[in-house]
Write a protein that holds these residues in place. Structure first.
Motif, mmCIF file in Angstrom:
data_model
loop_
_atom_site.group_PDB
_atom_site.id
_atom_site.type_symbol
_atom_site.label_atom_id
_atom_site.label_comp_id
_atom_site.label_asym_id
_atom_site.label_seq_id
_atom_site.Cartn_x
_atom_site.Cartn_y
_atom_site.Cartn_z
ATOM 1 N N GLY A 166 0.818 -1.217 0.000
ATOM 2 C CA GLY A 166 0.000 0.000 0.000
ATOM 3 C C GLY A 166 0.841 1.251 0.000
ATOM 4 O O GLY A 166 0.562 2.224 -0.714
ATOM 5 N N ALA A 167 1.899 1.257 0.800
ATOM 6 C CA ALA A 167 2.798 2.424 0.865
ATOM 7 C C ALA A 167 3.474 2.664 -0.469
ATOM 8 O O ALA A 167 3.625 3.798 -0.918
ATOM 9 N N MET A 168 3.893 1.564 -1.112
ATOM 10 C CA MET A 168 4.541 1.692 -2.420
ATOM 11 C C MET A 168 3.573 2.244 -3.450
ATOM 12 O O MET A 168 3.942 3.051 -4.317
ATOM 13 N N ALA A 169 2.316 1.836 -3.367
ATOM 14 C CA ALA A 169 1.307 2.334 -4.314
ATOM 15 C C ALA A 169 1.087 3.826 -4.129
ATOM 16 O O ALA A 169 0.957 4.585 -5.095
ATOM 17 N N VAL A 170 1.047 4.262 -2.857
ATOM 18 C CA VAL A 170 0.876 5.692 -2.574
ATOM 19 C C VAL A 170 2.044 6.497 -3.107
ATOM 20 O O VAL A 170 1.880 7.559 -3.713
ATOM 21 N N LEU A 171 3.268 5.996 -2.877
ATOM 22 C CA LEU A 171 4.459 6.682 -3.363
ATOM 23 C C LEU A 171 4.472 6.756 -4.875
ATOM 24 O O LEU A 171 4.813 7.790 -5.464
ATOM 25 N N ALA A 172 4.089 5.672 -5.528
ATOM 26 C CA ALA A 172 4.057 5.642 -6.995
ATOM 27 C C ALA A 172 3.041 6.630 -7.526
ATOM 28 O O ALA A 172 3.275 7.338 -8.501
ATOM 29 N N CYS A 173 1.901 6.703 -6.845
ATOM 30 C CA CYS A 173 0.836 7.616 -7.269
ATOM 31 C C CYS A 173 1.267 9.064 -7.105
ATOM 32 O O CYS A 173 1.057 9.892 -7.978
ATOM 33 N N SER A 174 1.916 9.369 -5.933
ATOM 34 C CA SER A 174 2.350 10.742 -5.688
ATOM 35 C C SER A 174 3.426 11.153 -6.668
ATOM 36 O O SER A 174 3.489 12.301 -7.110
ATOM 37 N N LYS A 175 4.290 10.199 -7.045
ATOM 38 C CA LYS A 175 5.345 10.497 -8.020
ATOM 39 C C LYS A 175 4.745 10.787 -9.386
ATOM 40 O O LYS A 175 5.154 11.699 -10.099
ATOM 41 N N GLU A 176 3.709 9.997 -9.742
ATOM 42 C CA GLU A 176 3.075 10.144 -11.046
ATOM 43 C C GLU A 176 2.369 11.492 -11.159
ATOM 44 O O GLU A 176 2.320 12.099 -12.222
ATOM 45 N N ASN A 177 1.796 11.960 -10.006
ATOM 46 C CA ASN A 177 1.046 13.213 -10.015
ATOM 47 C C ASN A 177 1.903 14.407 -9.624
ATOM 48 O O ASN A 177 1.389 15.494 -9.394
ATOM 49 N N SER A 178 3.186 14.210 -9.509
ATOM 50 C CA SER A 178 4.070 15.278 -9.061
ATOM 51 C C SER A 178 4.129 16.417 -10.064
ATOM 52 O O SER A 178 4.104 16.213 -11.275
ATOM 53 N N ASN A 179 4.187 17.629 -9.529
ATOM 54 C CA ASN A 179 4.334 18.817 -10.368
ATOM 55 C C ASN A 179 5.763 19.336 -10.333
ATOM 56 O O ASN A 179 6.007 20.495 -10.658
ATOM 57 N N THR A 180 6.683 18.488 -9.923
ATOM 58 C CA THR A 180 8.066 18.927 -9.773
ATOM 59 C C THR A 180 8.731 19.189 -11.119
ATOM 60 O O THR A 180 8.626 18.397 -12.046
ATOM 61 N N MET A 181 9.403 20.319 -11.196
ATOM 62 C CA MET A 181 10.239 20.639 -12.358
ATOM 63 C C MET A 181 11.694 20.425 -11.957
ATOM 64 O O MET A 181 12.141 20.923 -10.921
ATOM 65 N N TYR A 182 12.415 19.683 -12.770
ATOM 66 C CA TYR A 182 13.842 19.463 -12.547
ATOM 67 C C TYR A 182 14.620 20.248 -13.600
ATOM 68 O O TYR A 182 14.506 19.968 -14.796
ATOM 69 N N VAL A 183 15.368 21.229 -13.156
ATOM 70 C CA VAL A 183 16.192 22.029 -14.071
ATOM 71 C C VAL A 183 17.611 21.480 -14.018
ATOM 72 O O VAL A 183 18.338 21.696 -13.046
ATOM 73 N N LYS A 184 17.981 20.746 -15.064
ATOM 74 C CA LYS A 184 19.324 20.185 -15.150
ATOM 75 C C LYS A 184 20.171 21.096 -16.024
ATOM 76 O O LYS A 184 19.911 21.255 -17.217
ATOM 77 N N ALA A 185 21.163 21.710 -15.415
ATOM 78 C CA ALA A 185 21.972 22.707 -16.115
ATOM 79 C C ALA A 185 23.426 22.282 -16.237
ATOM 80 O O ALA A 185 23.960 21.570 -15.384
ATOM 81 N N SER A 186 24.047 22.738 -17.321
ATOM 82 C CA SER A 186 25.475 22.509 -17.549
ATOM 83 C C SER A 186 26.063 23.801 -18.095
ATOM 84 O O SER A 186 25.618 24.312 -19.122
ATOM 85 N N VAL A 187 27.059 24.346 -17.400
ATOM 86 C CA VAL A 187 27.661 25.627 -17.776
ATOM 87 C C VAL A 187 29.162 25.433 -17.993
ATOM 88 O O VAL A 187 29.919 25.241 -17.026
#
Length: 232
Positions: A10-31
């Motif tokens: 159940g915990a894994m399902a909740v984590l998977a669901c929250s990850k799927e619905n995440s609004n996180t933006m990952y800015v990967k930069a290289s300078v």
């Protein structure tokens, strides 16, 4: 044991669901050329630019910053307290930015967002318009230099045509891309002094999703305010 197993699943399902619905933006930069410094991920809140994440870099050209994006909007990658800043359209998932230290904004290559791709296309065309205006300003300077009023008046007519052509291009671009948040953003940043009919045209072209976005709501409010002031 059976209950523990069920709890874990159940915990894994909740984590998977929250990850799927995440609004996180990952800015990967290289300078390239970067050895040490502090980078800030910023966005505009009301009338202020605020930092939503930061990182100190030491000995590497690669780094990552994050933020929760409820609605696609403009972000800024800023180097320390300097004026070096890269602007980009941010939205959930991954945005990649590649640049070099000495030409930070000029050499920036940004990927990961359809809004950003459209904005880049728009800015490329805007540069063409800017070049045309520079040519007209040079023509006006030469006319004033020799004191030719007829030539000055001709340039004035050309500038009006240039502005009309530019407004029409921006409106058509925004209308064509009414399913993306870049549409109201362009209207709010480039068409604020245009005829209300052009703003209405963009407003009416927005999809329901875009209308509910940050810039969609701001455009609706902006147009309503103009109409209220005109009716007084």
């Amino acid at each position: 044991m059976k209950k523990i197993g069920l709890l874990i699943i159940g915990a894994m399902a909740v984590l998977a669901c929250s990850k799927e619905n995440s609004n996180t933006m990952y800015v990967k930069a290289s300078v390239k050329g970067l050895k040490k410094g502090t980078f800030y991920l910023q966005k505009q809140v009301d009338s202020m630019v605020v930092s939503v994440d930061s990182i100190q870099v030491d000995g590497t050209e690669n780094f990552m910053l994050t933020d929760e994006v409820l609605s696609p909007e403009m972000y800024y990658l800023t180097l320390g307290n300097s004026s070096k800043r890269i602007s980009f359209f941010g939205e959930k998932d991954t945005v990649t930015i590649q640049s070099q230290l000495d030409l930070f904004a000029v050499k920036a290559k940004i990927k990961g967002s359809t809004n950003q791709e459209l904005l880049t296309d728009f800015e490329d065309m805007q540069q063409n318009f800017n070049n045309e205006k520079l040519d007209l300003m040079k023509e006006e300077f030469e006319a004033r230099k020799i004191g030719s009023q007829d030539s000055i008046d001709q340039v004035a007519v050309k500038l009006k045509r240039w502005q009309r052509k530019r407004y029409l291009y921006m409106t058509n671009f925004a209308v064509k891309n009414g399913e993306y948040e870049v549409s109201p953003y362009i209207a709010l940043t480039e068409l604020v002094n245009a005829n209300i009919k052009l703003l209405d045209t963009v407003n009416n072209s927005m999809s329901p999703k875009v209308r509910e976005s940050k810039y969609g709501q701001q455009l609706v409010e902006f147009i309503d305010d103009i109409k209220k002031n005109e009716s007084k």
